[in-house]
Design an enzyme around this catalytic site. Structure first.
Site, PDB file in Angstrom:
ATOM      1  CG  ASP A 223      -2.121   1.320   1.065  1.00 47.81           C
ATOM      2  OD1 ASP A 223      -2.071   2.280   0.464  1.00 47.81           O
ATOM      3  OD2 ASP A 223      -2.267   0.951   1.786  1.00 47.81           O
TER       4      ASP A 223
ATOM      5  CB  SER B  85      -3.391  12.615 -14.509  1.00 48.24           C
ATOM      6  OG  SER B  85      -4.157  13.233 -15.319  1.00 48.24           O
TER       7      SER B  85
ATOM      8  CE1 TYR C  78      -6.270  11.545 -10.372  1.00 44.47           C
ATOM      9  CE2 TYR C  78      -6.388  12.759 -12.252  1.00 44.47           C
ATOM     10  CZ  TYR C  78      -6.029  11.825 -12.137  1.00 44.47           C
ATOM     11  OH  TYR C  78      -5.107  10.425 -13.080  1.00 44.47           O
TER      12      TYR C  78
ATOM     13  CB  ALA D 169      -4.292  18.963  -5.608  1.00 45.81           C
TER      14      ALA D 169
ATOM     15  CE  LYS E  40      -2.255  10.925 -11.052  1.00 52.81           C
ATOM     16  NZ  LYS E  40      -1.631  10.382 -11.281  1.00 52.81           N
TER      17      LYS E  40
HETATM   18  N1  LIG Z   1      -6.885   5.751 -16.787  1.00 53.70           N
HETATM   19  C1  LIG Z   1      -6.676   7.056 -17.473  1.00 53.70           C
HETATM   20  O1  LIG Z   1      -7.173   7.781 -18.195  1.00 53.70           O
HETATM   21  C2  LIG Z   1      -5.190   7.735 -16.543  1.00 53.70           C
HETATM   22  C3  LIG Z   1      -4.944   9.410 -16.887  1.00 53.70           C
HETATM   23  C4  LIG Z   1      -4.028   9.875 -16.643  1.00 53.70           C
HETATM   24  C5  LIG Z   1      -3.357  10.104 -15.744  1.00 53.70           C
HETATM   25  N2  LIG Z   1      -3.467   8.430 -15.148  1.00 53.70           N
HETATM   26  C6  LIG Z   1      -2.598   7.428 -13.833  1.00 53.70           C
HETATM   27  O2  LIG Z   1      -2.703   6.332 -13.923  1.00 53.70           O
HETATM   28  C7  LIG Z   1      -1.652   5.550 -13.359  1.00 53.70           C
HETATM   29  C8  LIG Z   1      -2.935   4.080 -13.807  1.00 53.70           C
HETATM   30  O3  LIG Z   1      -4.107   3.954 -13.632  1.00 53.70           O
HETATM   31  P1  LIG Z   1      -5.309   3.447 -13.713  1.00 53.70           P
HETATM   32  O4  LIG Z   1      -5.772   3.805 -14.945  1.00 53.70           O
HETATM   33  O5  LIG Z   1      -4.657   2.356 -14.920  1.00 53.70           O
HETATM   34  O6  LIG Z   1      -6.299   2.941 -12.495  1.00 53.70           O
HETATM   35  P2  LIG Z   1      -6.634   1.270 -12.190  1.00 53.70           P
HETATM   36  O7  LIG Z   1      -6.850   0.454 -13.631  1.00 53.70           O
HETATM   37  O8  LIG Z   1      -7.310   2.086 -11.287  1.00 53.70           O
HETATM   38  O9  LIG Z   1      -5.444   0.679 -11.497  1.00 53.70           O
HETATM   39  C9  LIG Z   1      -4.795   1.538 -10.386  1.00 53.70           C
HETATM   40  C10 LIG Z   1      -3.277   0.586  -9.879  1.00 53.70           C
HETATM   41  O10 LIG Z   1      -3.512   1.378  -8.481  1.00 53.70           O
HETATM   42  C11 LIG Z   1      -2.888   0.786  -7.587  1.00 53.70           C
HETATM   43  N3  LIG Z   1      -3.358   1.458  -6.574  1.00 53.70           N
HETATM   44  C12 LIG Z   1      -4.682   1.827  -5.992  1.00 53.70           C
HETATM   45  N4  LIG Z   1      -3.879   2.718  -5.094  1.00 53.70           N
HETATM   46  C13 LIG Z   1      -2.968   1.982  -4.916  1.00 53.70           C
HETATM   47  C14 LIG Z   1      -2.063   1.960  -2.460  1.00 53.70           C
HETATM   48  N5  LIG Z   1      -2.675   2.909  -2.158  1.00 53.70           N
HETATM   49  N6  LIG Z   1      -1.434   1.298  -2.695  1.00 53.70           N
HETATM   50  C15 LIG Z   1      -0.729   0.606  -4.539  1.00 53.70           C
HETATM   51  N7  LIG Z   1      -1.069   0.638  -5.220  1.00 53.70           N
HETATM   52  C16 LIG Z   1      -2.084   1.388  -5.270  1.00 53.70           C
HETATM   53  C17 LIG Z   1      -4.661   0.198  -7.744  1.00 53.70           C
HETATM   54  O11 LIG Z   1      -3.872  -1.846  -7.289  1.00 53.70           O
HETATM   55  P3  LIG Z   1      -5.032  -1.896  -6.408  1.00 53.70           P
HETATM   56  O12 LIG Z   1      -6.100  -1.404  -6.038  1.00 53.70           O
HETATM   57  O13 LIG Z   1      -4.620  -3.293  -6.111  1.00 53.70           O
HETATM   58  O14 LIG Z   1      -3.686  -1.411  -4.559  1.00 53.70           O
HETATM   59  C18 LIG Z   1      -3.613  -0.388  -9.656  1.00 53.70           C
HETATM   60  O15 LIG Z   1      -2.932  -1.977  -9.617  1.00 53.70           O
HETATM   61  C19 LIG Z   1      -2.458   6.768 -12.175  1.00 53.70           C
HETATM   62  O16 LIG Z   1      -1.369   6.882 -11.660  1.00 53.70           O
HETATM   63  C20 LIG Z   1      -3.385   7.798 -12.902  1.00 53.70           C
HETATM   64  O17 LIG Z   1      -3.366   8.695 -12.188  1.00 53.70           O
HETATM   65  C21 LIG Z   1      -4.878   7.131 -15.052  1.00 53.70           C
END
Ligand SMILES: NC(=O)c1ccc[n+]([C@@H]2O[C@H](COP(=O)([O-])OP(=O)(O)OC[C@H]3O[C@@H](n4cnc5c(N)ncnc54)[C@H](OP(=O)(O)O)[C@@H]3O)[C@@H](O)[C@H]2O)c1
Length: 194
Positions: free
Chosen positions: A62, A143, A156, A158, A160
């Site tokens: 975590d 992001s 969010y 803030a 990023k």
């Molecule tokens: N998808 C988009 O449109 C988008 C756009 C811009 C930026 N991003 C960024 O890309 C990154 C990945 O996002 P995603 O879209 O792939 O989201 P996702 O599918 O929800 O995956 C998020 C990952 O982060 C992990 N996570 C969440 N809280 C955690 C914690 N406290 N400790 C350890 N791991 C944690 C989750 O695993 P567990 O729940 O198993 O811990 C999961 O593996 C993020 O930083 C997000 O802000 C995404």
């Protein structure tokens, strides 16, 4: 030589896909450390990567807990002896108009900061001596919301923007050390984050 890559948030979405693609492209040349909270999902991703010939270590982490971030790095070095890249990808999203947020609910702003910013800071701090030794790479997944503030995204954005500032400053500090710092600014990617 086998390169060791740590990916946080590797149980799902972008992090899991990065793990699969790295394994697919580099096979036995890469040792992956997959970190997140959901161990069942992490093990599924790990099995897929192992079929490509990659070594994989799963570390339930975590990232909102500093001790767990430090343990992740220690276990990675104990297992593989080196760190070549740290991908700070773990993150959560949030959406609300600030004026609708009740005072007793402001705590989730703090929680979001602990995961998105502090998780990256703690992992990076612990990994830095090892990355200097390999002249390695740090990646931060920010992001578009880390470049532009839009309605409903005060919490969010803030976190990023904070990541953007931290890693931009770090890049200049580390230039002479040979450690590179790359920040990614994804737009909308189809994952479960919403
Ligand atoms: N998808 C988009 O449109 C988008 C756009 C811009 C930026 N991003 C960024 O890309 C990154 C990945 O996002 P995603 O879209 O792939 O989201 P996702 O599918 O929800 O995956 C998020 C990952 O982060 C992990 N996570 C969440 N809280 C955690 C914690 N406290 N400790 C350890 N791991 C944690 C989750 O695993 P567990 O729940 O198993 O811990 C999961 O593996 C993020 O930083 C997000 O802000 C995404």
């Amino acid at each position: 030589m086998t390169q060791t890559v740590i990916i946080t948030g590797a149980s799902d979405g972008i992090g899991a896909e990065m793990a699969r693609q790295l394994a697919q492209q580099q096979g036995a040349q890469v040792a992956l450390v997959l970190a997140a909270r959901n161990e069942t999902l992490l093990n599924q991703v790990a099995d897929e990567c192992r079929t490509q010939g990659s070594q994989v270590l799963v570390v339930r982490t975590d990232v909102s807990d500093e001790a767990q971030c430090r343990a992740l790095i220690e276990r990675s070095v104990a297992q593989f002896g080196r760190i070549d890249a740290l991908i700070n990808n773990a993150g959560v999203s949030a959406q609300a108009l600030f004026s609708d947020v009740k005072a007793q609910d402001l705590g989730w702003y703090e929680n979001l900061m602990r995961i998105n910013l502090w998780g990256s800071v703690w992992c990076t701090h612990a990994a830095l001596p090892h990355l200097k030794a390999t002249r390695g790479q740090i990646v931060a997944v920010s992001s578009l919301a880390g470049l532009v503030g839009v309605p409903g995204r005060t919490a969010y954005s803030a976190t990023k923007f904070a990541m953007t500032g931290f890693f931009e400053a770090l890049r200049t500090e580390l230039r002479a050390s040979g450690v590179s710092v790359t920040t990614a600014y994804p737009g909308v990617v189809a994952t479960q984050i919403r």
